[in-house]
Design an enzyme around this catalytic site. Structure first.
Site, mmCIF file in Angstrom:
data_model
loop_
_atom_site.group_PDB
_atom_site.id
_atom_site.type_symbol
_atom_site.label_atom_id
_atom_site.label_comp_id
_atom_site.label_asym_id
_atom_site.label_seq_id
_atom_site.Cartn_x
_atom_site.Cartn_y
_atom_site.Cartn_z
ATOM 1 N N SER A 161 -40.499 29.514 -43.628
ATOM 2 C CA SER A 161 -40.436 29.325 -45.082
ATOM 3 C C SER A 161 -41.276 28.124 -45.489
ATOM 4 O O SER A 161 -41.599 27.255 -44.667
ATOM 5 C CB SER A 161 -38.971 29.098 -45.490
ATOM 6 O OG SER A 161 -38.860 28.583 -46.790
ATOM 7 N N TYR A 174 -31.034 25.214 -46.073
ATOM 8 C CA TYR A 174 -32.001 26.264 -45.784
ATOM 9 C C TYR A 174 -33.280 25.673 -45.195
ATOM 10 O O TYR A 174 -33.847 26.214 -44.243
ATOM 11 C CB TYR A 174 -32.306 27.036 -47.068
ATOM 12 C CG TYR A 174 -33.198 28.237 -46.912
ATOM 13 C CD1 TYR A 174 -32.706 29.424 -46.383
ATOM 14 C CD2 TYR A 174 -34.534 28.197 -47.323
ATOM 15 C CE1 TYR A 174 -33.511 30.546 -46.254
ATOM 16 C CE2 TYR A 174 -35.345 29.317 -47.204
ATOM 17 C CZ TYR A 174 -34.832 30.489 -46.670
ATOM 18 O OH TYR A 174 -35.638 31.589 -46.544
#
Length: 279
Positions: A161, A174
């Site tokens: 990500s 995250y």
């Protein structure tokens, strides 16, 4: 080696016909687009996910278009379920050529809202996000890498990500988890090449900002317009827009084909320039 010295086989570097591709998180927005694309390119697609109805619907669409696919309900944090999935794949297709680790997600308790601080983070939520994104990548790899190690060939592509490269506001848990995925990718590239076969490659893809069910309410308003956060992302994206799910397919195709046969341990960024933006 000069181009003229390449054999005729090199003309088919991007041919992925017949490969058995297993994908976790395959029923999400990105997973769906990638699964349909790869099936059109001739792979035998194995979709793993939790949403049985959606998974079967995707398989039906693929088959109607002339592709080959199957859906298996799974839990990326349950080794026994994953082992059962593997046996079904081996009984059906006889091998596993590619593993795409796309399962992941976030939860509110692992984020920091604008009116909250670090002290409001839920450690329980952080642990769950770490489990889903990091352990949910490691465990499927332990299971589906086995047939690749036995035959000395295969490809693993993990999903990282933008938050793995630099800390983005709010997504504390995250970001930590995805940074772990990138680190795990680099570690495994050496691990499998040295201990099993240099023909087994481990890479990752890092999507930029794409509208998914996970982030839609964070980035868009009810009328479809962008929120302040959505507009800020576009402001920092040189291409000036969000990505379309299908725009990940070319990079995935490259990473699982022989075109990238000397590429391992890397994170391929597909972000419209977001990660290189600077003022």
């Amino acid at each position: 080696m000069a181009l003229a010295e390449y054999s005729d086989d090199m003309k088919n570097l991007f041919d992925i016909t017949g490969k058995v591709v297993v994908m976790t998180g395959a029923t999400g927005v990105l997973g769906t687009a990638i699964s349909k694309y790869l099936a059109r390119e001739g792979v035998r697609m194995v979709l793993l996910g939790r949403n049985v109805a959606k998974g079967n619907a995707i398989v039906s669409e693929i088959e109607k278009a002339g592709g080959e696919a199957m859906f298996l309900a799974t839990d990326v944090l349950n080794r026994e379920v994953l082992e059962d999935n593997l046996q079904t794949v081996l009984q059906t297709y006889g091998s596993v050529d590619v593993l795409l680790n796309a399962a992941g997600g976030n939860m509110p308790g692992a984020t920091i809202a604008p009116d909250k601080t670090f002290f409001d983070l839920s450690t329980e939520a952080i642990e769950q996000v770490m489990q889903l994104n990091l352990v949910g990548t490691i465990l499927p790899t332990q299971v589906f890498l086995k047939p690749m190690a036995e035959k000395g060939q295969g490809v693993v592509v993990n999903f990282s990500s933008m938050s793995a490269f630099r800390p983005l506001t709010r997504v504390a848990g995250y970001g930590v988890a995805k940074a772990g995925v990138s680190n795990f990718t680099a570690y495994m590239a050496t691990e499998v090449a040295r201990k099993f076969s240099p023909a087994i490659r481990v890479n990752a893809i890092a999507p930029g900002f794409f509208l998914t069910e996970q982030n839609r309410t964070l980035l868009t308003n009810a009328d479809g317009s962008f929120t302040d956060r959505g507009r800020d992302i576009i402001r920092q994206t040189p291409m000036g827009r969000m990505g379309e799910p299908e725009e990940l397919c070319g990079t995935i195709h490259y990473l699982i084909s022989e075109a990238s046969c000397f590429v391992t341990g890397t994170v391929a960024v597909v972000d419209g320039g977001f990660n290189v933006f600077s003022i």
